[in-house]
Design a protein around this motif. Structure first.
Motif, mmCIF file in Angstrom:
data_model
loop_
_atom_site.group_PDB
_atom_site.id
_atom_site.type_symbol
_atom_site.label_atom_id
_atom_site.label_comp_id
_atom_site.label_asym_id
_atom_site.label_seq_id
_atom_site.Cartn_x
_atom_site.Cartn_y
_atom_site.Cartn_z
ATOM 1 N N LYS A 37 -74.500 -27.138 -6.449
ATOM 2 C CA LYS A 37 -75.498 -26.226 -7.019
ATOM 3 C C LYS A 37 -76.828 -26.285 -6.283
ATOM 4 O O LYS A 37 -77.690 -25.439 -6.505
ATOM 5 C CB LYS A 37 -75.691 -26.546 -8.499
ATOM 6 C CG LYS A 37 -74.445 -26.170 -9.312
ATOM 7 C CD LYS A 37 -74.596 -26.557 -10.753
ATOM 8 C CE LYS A 37 -75.509 -25.569 -11.432
ATOM 9 N NZ LYS A 37 -75.599 -25.787 -12.878
ATOM 10 N N ASP A 38 -77.005 -27.305 -5.434
ATOM 11 C CA ASP A 38 -78.244 -27.428 -4.657
ATOM 12 C C ASP A 38 -77.913 -28.005 -3.286
ATOM 13 O O ASP A 38 -78.135 -29.183 -3.020
ATOM 14 C CB ASP A 38 -79.262 -28.307 -5.385
ATOM 15 C CG ASP A 38 -80.615 -28.305 -4.700
ATOM 16 O OD1 ASP A 38 -80.785 -27.625 -3.654
ATOM 17 O OD2 ASP A 38 -81.532 -28.988 -5.200
ATOM 18 N N VAL A 39 -77.379 -27.160 -2.424
ATOM 19 C CA VAL A 39 -76.918 -27.614 -1.106
ATOM 20 C C VAL A 39 -78.059 -27.931 -0.147
ATOM 21 O O VAL A 39 -77.815 -28.430 0.951
ATOM 22 C CB VAL A 39 -75.940 -26.601 -0.477
ATOM 23 C CG1 VAL A 39 -74.705 -26.447 -1.345
ATOM 24 C CG2 VAL A 39 -76.604 -25.259 -0.235
ATOM 25 N N THR A 40 -79.303 -27.678 -0.556
ATOM 26 C CA THR A 40 -80.437 -28.023 0.293
ATOM 27 C C THR A 40 -80.787 -29.509 0.191
ATOM 28 O O THR A 40 -81.485 -30.026 1.051
ATOM 29 C CB THR A 40 -81.679 -27.195 -0.074
ATOM 30 O OG1 THR A 40 -82.063 -27.490 -1.419
ATOM 31 C CG2 THR A 40 -81.391 -25.702 0.071
ATOM 32 N N ARG A 41 -80.304 -30.165 -0.847
ATOM 33 C CA ARG A 41 -80.563 -31.602 -0.997
ATOM 34 C C ARG A 41 -79.678 -32.375 -0.030
ATOM 35 O O ARG A 41 -78.612 -31.917 0.355
ATOM 36 C CB ARG A 41 -80.281 -32.034 -2.432
ATOM 37 C CG ARG A 41 -81.228 -31.357 -3.416
ATOM 38 C CD ARG A 41 -81.025 -31.858 -4.775
ATOM 39 N NE ARG A 41 -81.570 -33.225 -4.800
ATOM 40 C CZ ARG A 41 -81.521 -33.988 -5.872
ATOM 41 N NH1 ARG A 41 -80.968 -33.563 -6.965
ATOM 42 N NH2 ARG A 41 -82.018 -35.192 -5.828
ATOM 43 N N PRO A 42 -80.107 -33.564 0.345
ATOM 44 C CA PRO A 42 -79.304 -34.355 1.280
ATOM 45 C C PRO A 42 -77.961 -34.753 0.663
ATOM 46 O O PRO A 42 -77.855 -34.955 -0.546
ATOM 47 C CB PRO A 42 -80.147 -35.601 1.534
ATOM 48 C CG PRO A 42 -81.471 -35.345 0.934
ATOM 49 C CD PRO A 42 -81.353 -34.202 -0.008
ATOM 50 N N CYS A 43 -76.973 -34.875 1.509
ATOM 51 C CA CYS A 43 -75.682 -35.384 1.062
ATOM 52 C C CYS A 43 -75.677 -36.892 1.270
ATOM 53 O O CYS A 43 -76.577 -37.448 1.885
ATOM 54 C CB CYS A 43 -74.550 -34.726 1.839
ATOM 55 S SG CYS A 43 -74.489 -35.153 3.591
ATOM 56 N N PHE A 44 -74.666 -37.549 0.729
ATOM 57 C CA PHE A 44 -74.478 -38.957 1.057
ATOM 58 C C PHE A 44 -73.082 -39.138 1.627
ATOM 59 O O PHE A 44 -72.186 -38.341 1.360
ATOM 60 C CB PHE A 44 -74.758 -39.883 -0.130
ATOM 61 C CG PHE A 44 -73.777 -39.785 -1.265
ATOM 62 C CD1 PHE A 44 -72.652 -40.596 -1.297
ATOM 63 C CD2 PHE A 44 -73.988 -38.896 -2.310
ATOM 64 C CE1 PHE A 44 -71.748 -40.509 -2.349
ATOM 65 C CE2 PHE A 44 -73.095 -38.810 -3.359
ATOM 66 C CZ PHE A 44 -71.967 -39.617 -3.384
ATOM 67 N N ALA A 45 -72.920 -40.158 2.432
ATOM 68 C CA ALA A 45 -71.647 -40.403 3.098
ATOM 69 C C ALA A 45 -71.039 -41.698 2.583
ATOM 70 O O ALA A 45 -71.746 -42.669 2.324
ATOM 71 C CB ALA A 45 -71.846 -40.482 4.607
ATOM 72 N N VAL A 46 -69.720 -41.665 2.420
ATOM 73 C CA VAL A 46 -68.957 -42.812 1.963
ATOM 74 C C VAL A 46 -67.872 -43.069 2.998
ATOM 75 O O VAL A 46 -67.221 -42.117 3.470
ATOM 76 C CB VAL A 46 -68.306 -42.515 0.589
ATOM 77 C CG1 VAL A 46 -67.483 -43.681 0.106
ATOM 78 C CG2 VAL A 46 -69.354 -42.115 -0.428
#
Length: 61
Positions: A37-46
Motif C-alpha cells: 500500500k506504500d511502495v515508496t517506503r524502503p523494503c527490507f531484505a531477508v
C-alpha cells in the motif's frame, strides 16, 4: 539494485480491493519485502535460508 528494478509479487490470498498486504521480490541473495500500500517506503531484505524457515513456520511445518 533499485526496488523499481525488482519483480514484485503479492500473495494469491491478497484481495484486489486494496487490502493490506505485503509484496515480495526474489533476488539471488535475498527475499525483499515491502508494504504493497506504500511502495515508496524502503523494503527490507531477508536471507533465503531465513525466509524458508519463516515460511515453514508460518505454514505450520
Amino acid at each position: 539494485m533499485s526496488t523499481t528494478e525488482l519483480a514484485w509479487f503479492k500473495s494469491s490470498y491478497s484481495g484486489s480491493q486494496g487490502d493490506s498486504c505485503v509484496e515480495i521480490a526474489v533476488t539471488e541473495q535475498a527475499i525483499c519485502v515491502r508494504d504493497s500500500k506504500d511502495v515508496t517506503r524502503p523494503c527490507f531484505a531477508v536471507g533465503r535460508d531465513e525466509w524458508s524457515r519463516f515460511v515453514g513456520f508460518a505454514a505450520g511445518a
